[in-house]
Design an enzyme around this catalytic site. Structure first.
Site, PDB file in Angstrom:
ATOM      1  N   LYS A  45       0.844  -1.203   0.000  1.00 27.27           N
ATOM      2  CA  LYS A  45       0.000   0.000   0.000  1.00 27.27           C
ATOM      3  C   LYS A  45       0.877   1.250   0.000  1.00 27.27           C
ATOM      4  CE  LYS A  45      -3.711  -2.322   2.386  1.00 27.27           C
ATOM      5  NZ  LYS A  45      -4.217  -2.725   3.699  1.00 27.27           N
ATOM      6  N   GLN A  96      -4.968  -1.663   9.742  1.00 32.50           N
ATOM      7  CA  GLN A  96      -4.828  -3.001   9.154  1.00 32.50           C
ATOM      8  C   GLN A  96      -5.455  -4.062  10.067  1.00 32.50           C
ATOM      9  OE1 GLN A  96      -3.391  -3.818   6.050  1.00 32.50           O
ATOM     10  NE2 GLN A  96      -4.272  -5.814   6.545  1.00 32.50           N
ATOM     11  N   ASP A 118     -11.264   2.835   4.080  1.00 36.88           N
ATOM     12  CA  ASP A 118     -11.531   1.395   4.001  1.00 36.88           C
ATOM     13  C   ASP A 118     -13.034   1.119   4.027  1.00 36.88           C
ATOM     14  OD1 ASP A 118      -9.485  -0.387   3.579  1.00 36.88           O
ATOM     15  OD2 ASP A 118      -8.839  -0.459   5.682  1.00 36.88           O
TER      16      ASP A 118
END
Ligand code: NDP
Length: 284
Positions: A50, A94, A117
């Protein structure tokens, strides 16, 4: 029939090139903050990818790598600081988080306007109610992009999704319903899944079961999207038996090189969108 391959790697390169070109027109680079707690190896690889992808398109990327034993309040304080930092446009935490941390509480702490997200319940709810303000999770958004790259009109298509997780199956079902598909969501308690899939125009596998979907499950010419990422003897494979379905499907996505690269590209697109919204710029 020999299925055509939907090349996620290639599509993601095109998307990233477009983002890079759009970023050059901005006053400053959008910034993505990535938080990783602990040393889960797969998560470390994802986060490095990422970071690399963000840098490739000219975005700033701040990486916060916290110790496995980090206290919940410490993580909440960091999220709160990033929520209030005008330089930061997108925040991702994450998953999976270490067990002593309350995932729900942590995801709810990310400000909805920076939740690139799409895991905050506010964005999940907005997606479900077809609110265009929603940040759509990157994987479902990537799947939609892939489908639209080979099917100009999704309206009325029969879609079967295998898997109902909060990060893939459920948001994908809402997203495709919002695009006028007829969606069936199957899961581990569904009896005879193939009875559903073999009548579907589009089958999306997101269950984490290596090579579960076979050619007998697929209607001639159907589009098959494989979200799964599994390892057999160290080798990556999806939830679809790729070689097997090639002779029946119209289109299929490979693993690796399918949905994975699209997920990262869409995360960058969400961060770019967050920048525009936070700066009052209307997307063209
Ligand atoms: P989860 O484990 O959270 O969810 C799996 C879902 O699949 C559950 O809804 C489960 O049902 C269902 N399921 C499990 N076994 C079966 C079965 N035998 N038959 C039918 N349904 C079943 O996984 P995720 O949604 O997070 O991820 C799914 C897969 O996608 C994984 O391989 C993951 O690595 C991959 N992934 C890939 C991404 C990418 O970028 N390419 C991004 C995210 C995930 P139930 O609810 O009943 O338990």
């Amino acid at each position: 029939m020999t299925a055509k391959i939907i090349d996620g790697k290639n599509l993601s390169v095109q998307i990233k090139a477009e983002i890079a070109s759009k970023i050059t027109a901005l006053d400053k680079a959008p910034c993505l903050a990535v938080i990783l707690v602990g040393n889960d190896e797969a998560s470390l690889v994802y986060d490095r990818n990422k970071q690399k992808a963000a840098q490739t398109v000219g975005m700033d990327c701040e990486f916060y790598h916290l110790e496995e034993q980090t206290k919940e309040q410490e993580l909440l304080d960091l999220i709160s600081r990033l929520n209030n930092d005008s330089h930061v446009n997108g925040i991702i935490v994450q998953l999976p988080l270490p067990k002593h941390l309350d995932t729900k509480k942590i995801l709810e702490a990310v400000a909805p306007k920076k939740d690139v997200d799409g895991f905050n319940p506010v964005n999940a709810g907005r997606l479900q109610s077809k609110d265009s303000e929603a940040f759509v999770s990157a994987t479902p958004r990537g799947v939609l992009f892939m489908l639209q790259s080979v099917c100009s009109d999704l309206s009325g298509k029969n879609v079967v999704i295998i898997g109902r997780s909060n990060i893939v199956g459920r948001p994908l079902a809402s997203l495709l319903l919002n695009h006028d598909c007829t969606v069936t969501v199957t899961h581990s308690k569904t009896k005879n899944i193939q009875d559903f899939t073999k009548n579907a125009d589009i089958v999306i596998a997101a269950c984490g079961c290596p090579k579960m979907v076979k050619k007998e499950w697929i209607k001639d010419g159907a589009i098959v999207i494989d979200v799964g990422i599994n390892r057999i003897d160290g080798k990556l494979c999806g939830d679809v038996d790729f070689e097997d379905v090639l002779s029946v499907a119209g289109y299929v996505t490979p693993v690796p090189g399918g949905v994975g690269p699209m997920t990262i590209a869409m995360l960058l697109e969400n961060t770019y969108d967050a920048y525009l919204k936070q700066n009052g710029i209307v997307k063209k």
